[in-house]
Design a protein around this motif. Structure first.
Motif, PDB file in Angstrom:
ATOM      1  N   LYS A  98       0.852  -1.186   0.000  1.00  0.00           N
ATOM      2  CA  LYS A  98       0.000   0.000   0.000  1.00  0.00           C
ATOM      3  C   LYS A  98       0.894   1.244   0.000  1.00  0.00           C
ATOM      4  N   VAL A  99       0.789   2.039  -1.039  1.00  0.00           N
ATOM      5  CA  VAL A  99       1.562   3.278  -1.149  1.00  0.00           C
ATOM      6  C   VAL A  99       0.923   4.340  -0.255  1.00  0.00           C
ATOM      7  N   LEU A 100       1.756   4.975   0.546  1.00  0.00           N
ATOM      8  CA  LEU A 100       1.285   6.056   1.415  1.00  0.00           C
ATOM      9  C   LEU A 100       1.636   7.405   0.793  1.00  0.00           C
ATOM     10  N   HIS A 101       0.859   8.411   1.123  1.00  0.00           N
ATOM     11  CA  HIS A 101       1.086   9.770   0.635  1.00  0.00           C
ATOM     12  C   HIS A 101       1.214  10.687   1.838  1.00  0.00           C
ATOM     13  N   PRO A 102       2.385  10.657   2.491  1.00  0.00           N
ATOM     14  CA  PRO A 102       2.542  11.383   3.758  1.00  0.00           C
ATOM     15  C   PRO A 102       2.492  12.896   3.604  1.00  0.00           C
ATOM     16  N   ASP A 103       1.928  13.524   4.607  1.00  0.00           N
ATOM     17  CA  ASP A 103       1.937  14.973   4.739  1.00  0.00           C
ATOM     18  C   ASP A 103       2.987  15.284   5.820  1.00  0.00           C
ATOM     19  N   TRP A 104       4.243  15.337   5.392  1.00  0.00           N
ATOM     20  CA  TRP A 104       5.371  15.487   6.306  1.00  0.00           C
ATOM     21  C   TRP A 104       5.354  16.849   6.994  1.00  0.00           C
ATOM     22  N   GLU A 105       5.849  16.881   8.215  1.00  0.00           N
ATOM     23  CA  GLU A 105       6.067  18.139   8.926  1.00  0.00           C
ATOM     24  C   GLU A 105       7.441  18.096   9.579  1.00  0.00           C
ATOM     25  N   TYR A 106       7.985  19.265   9.825  1.00  0.00           N
ATOM     26  CA  TYR A 106       9.302  19.412  10.449  1.00  0.00           C
ATOM     27  C   TYR A 106       9.138  19.659  11.945  1.00  0.00           C
ATOM     28  N   VAL A 107       9.959  18.976  12.743  1.00  0.00           N
ATOM     29  CA  VAL A 107       9.966  19.171  14.191  1.00  0.00           C
ATOM     30  C   VAL A 107      11.422  19.194  14.642  1.00  0.00           C
ATOM     31  N   ALA A 108      11.754  20.116  15.560  1.00  0.00           N
ATOM     32  CA  ALA A 108      13.121  20.197  16.091  1.00  0.00           C
ATOM     33  C   ALA A 108      13.091  20.225  17.604  1.00  0.00           C
ATOM     34  N   ASP A 109      14.263  20.091  18.196  1.00  0.00           N
ATOM     35  CA  ASP A 109      14.374  20.050  19.649  1.00  0.00           C
ATOM     36  C   ASP A 109      14.088  21.386  20.321  1.00  0.00           C
ATOM     37  N   GLY A 110      13.836  22.423  19.574  1.00  0.00           N
ATOM     38  CA  GLY A 110      13.458  23.716  20.145  1.00  0.00           C
ATOM     39  C   GLY A 110      12.218  23.615  21.015  1.00  0.00           C
ATOM     40  N   VAL A 111      11.394  22.601  20.751  1.00  0.00           N
ATOM     41  CA  VAL A 111      10.202  22.400  21.577  1.00  0.00           C
ATOM     42  C   VAL A 111      10.590  22.042  23.010  1.00  0.00           C
ATOM     43  N   MET A 112      11.863  21.642  23.206  1.00  0.00           N
ATOM     44  CA  MET A 112      12.356  21.277  24.537  1.00  0.00           C
ATOM     45  C   MET A 112      13.530  22.161  24.971  1.00  0.00           C
ATOM     46  N   GLY A 113      13.759  23.262  24.273  1.00  0.00           N
ATOM     47  CA  GLY A 113      14.845  24.160  24.634  1.00  0.00           C
ATOM     48  C   GLY A 113      16.139  23.932  23.885  1.00  0.00           C
ATOM     49  N   GLY A 114      16.175  22.948  22.981  1.00  0.00           N
ATOM     50  CA  GLY A 114      17.386  22.670  22.219  1.00  0.00           C
ATOM     51  C   GLY A 114      17.642  23.716  21.148  1.00  0.00           C
ATOM     52  N   VAL A 115      18.818  23.626  20.527  1.00  0.00           N
ATOM     53  CA  VAL A 115      19.216  24.630  19.537  1.00  0.00           C
ATOM     54  C   VAL A 115      19.575  24.025  18.181  1.00  0.00           C
ATOM     55  N   ALA A 128      11.174  14.257  -3.640  1.00  0.00           N
ATOM     56  CA  ALA A 128      11.329  13.687  -2.302  1.00  0.00           C
ATOM     57  C   ALA A 128      11.057  14.737  -1.241  1.00  0.00           C
ATOM     58  N   MET A 129      10.828  14.258  -0.017  1.00  0.00           N
ATOM     59  CA  MET A 129      10.842  15.128   1.156  1.00  0.00           C
ATOM     60  C   MET A 129      12.278  15.108   1.647  1.00  0.00           C
ATOM     61  N   HIS A 130      12.840  16.302   1.845  1.00  0.00           N
ATOM     62  CA  HIS A 130      14.270  16.435   2.124  1.00  0.00           C
ATOM     63  C   HIS A 130      14.465  17.130   3.467  1.00  0.00           C
ATOM     64  N   LEU A 131      15.122  16.440   4.396  1.00  0.00           N
ATOM     65  CA  LEU A 131      15.443  16.992   5.713  1.00  0.00           C
ATOM     66  C   LEU A 131      16.916  17.363   5.738  1.00  0.00           C
ATOM     67  N   VAL A 144      19.030  13.982   4.571  1.00  0.00           N
ATOM     68  CA  VAL A 144      18.339  12.732   4.275  1.00  0.00           C
ATOM     69  C   VAL A 144      17.046  13.047   3.523  1.00  0.00           C
ATOM     70  N   ALA A 145      16.746  12.206   2.535  1.00  0.00           N
ATOM     71  CA  ALA A 145      15.543  12.398   1.725  1.00  0.00           C
ATOM     72  C   ALA A 145      14.756  11.087   1.656  1.00  0.00           C
ATOM     73  N   VAL A 146      13.427  11.223   1.552  1.00  0.00           N
ATOM     74  CA  VAL A 146      12.542  10.069   1.404  1.00  0.00           C
ATOM     75  C   VAL A 146      11.658  10.326   0.186  1.00  0.00           C
ATOM     76  N   SER A 147      11.685   9.377  -0.764  1.00  0.00           N
ATOM     77  CA  SER A 147      10.882   9.564  -1.981  1.00  0.00           C
ATOM     78  C   SER A 147       9.666   8.650  -2.042  1.00  0.00           C
ATOM     79  N   GLY A 148       9.596   7.689  -1.161  1.00  0.00           N
ATOM     80  CA  GLY A 148       8.444   6.794  -1.158  1.00  0.00           C
ATOM     81  C   GLY A 148       8.291   6.109   0.183  1.00  0.00           C
ATOM     82  N   VAL A 149       7.036   5.904   0.583  1.00  0.00           N
ATOM     83  CA  VAL A 149       6.730   5.200   1.818  1.00  0.00           C
ATOM     84  C   VAL A 149       5.576   4.239   1.524  1.00  0.00           C
ATOM     85  N   ARG A 150       5.757   2.988   1.959  1.00  0.00           N
ATOM     86  CA  ARG A 150       4.746   1.962   1.667  1.00  0.00           C
ATOM     87  C   ARG A 150       4.588   1.028   2.866  1.00  0.00           C
TER      88      ARG A 150
END
Length: 151
Positions: free
Chosen positions: A2-19, A34-37, A143-149
């Motif tokens: 089953k091919v997935l169509h992710p709605d990616w979001e970015y999250v960083a450690d700033g939510v916990m005080g990181g830099v 691709a989705m590229h981080l 890192v990049a992801v072009s497909g998720v299944r």
């Protein structure tokens, strides 16, 4: 499969005080959409991660694993999955992978995931979030992801 169509979001450690700093977005990477981080992980100020993640709308029950097409900078990354049973942000089911400088398909059987800081048992029908995480040490992230299944 089953091919997935992710709605990616970015999250960083700033939510916990990181830099740590970075970004995630759609890009052409080695001739694939691709989705590229990208960014930099810093362990300063109690931090240590950046990630791209998506919420899973599909029921993964009945599937045996997750498959991702990845490309990167020969660094180690985490794949972290969360289920409805996990109540704390630090809990997950996880595995590591290396994102090589060539498109590679990684297959992650659900029964090989390690439970982290939880006694819960992984149940694919309760899977709700999938994340690709750069974590735990100072390094440049690419890192990049072009497909998720599901398979």
């Amino acid at each position: 499969m089953k091919v997935l169509h992710p709605d990616w979001e970015y999250v960083a450690d700033g939510v916990m005080g990181g830099v740590s700093r970075g970004q995630a977005g759609q890009a052409q990477v080695a001739d694939r959409a691709a989705m590229h981080l990208t960014g930099t992980v810093s362990t300063d100020n109690g931090g240590g991660f950046i990630q791209m993640a998506f919420d899973l709308a599909e029921d993964a029950g009945g599937w045996t694993g997750l498959e991702l097409d990845v490309y990167g900078n020969d660094e180690r990354y985490d794949l972290r999955l969360r289920t409805t049973r996990l109540t704390r942000a630090w809990q997950s089911f996880r595995t590591e992978f290396v994102a090589t400088a060539a498109w590679t398909t990684i297959k992650v059987p659900f029964d090989t995931l390690e439970a982290y800081r939880t006694d819960a048992i992984f149940d694919a029908s309760e899977l709700r979030r999938v994340g690709v995480v750069a974590v735990g040490r100072e390094f440049a992230v690419d890192v990049a992801v072009s497909g998720v299944r599901l398979y």
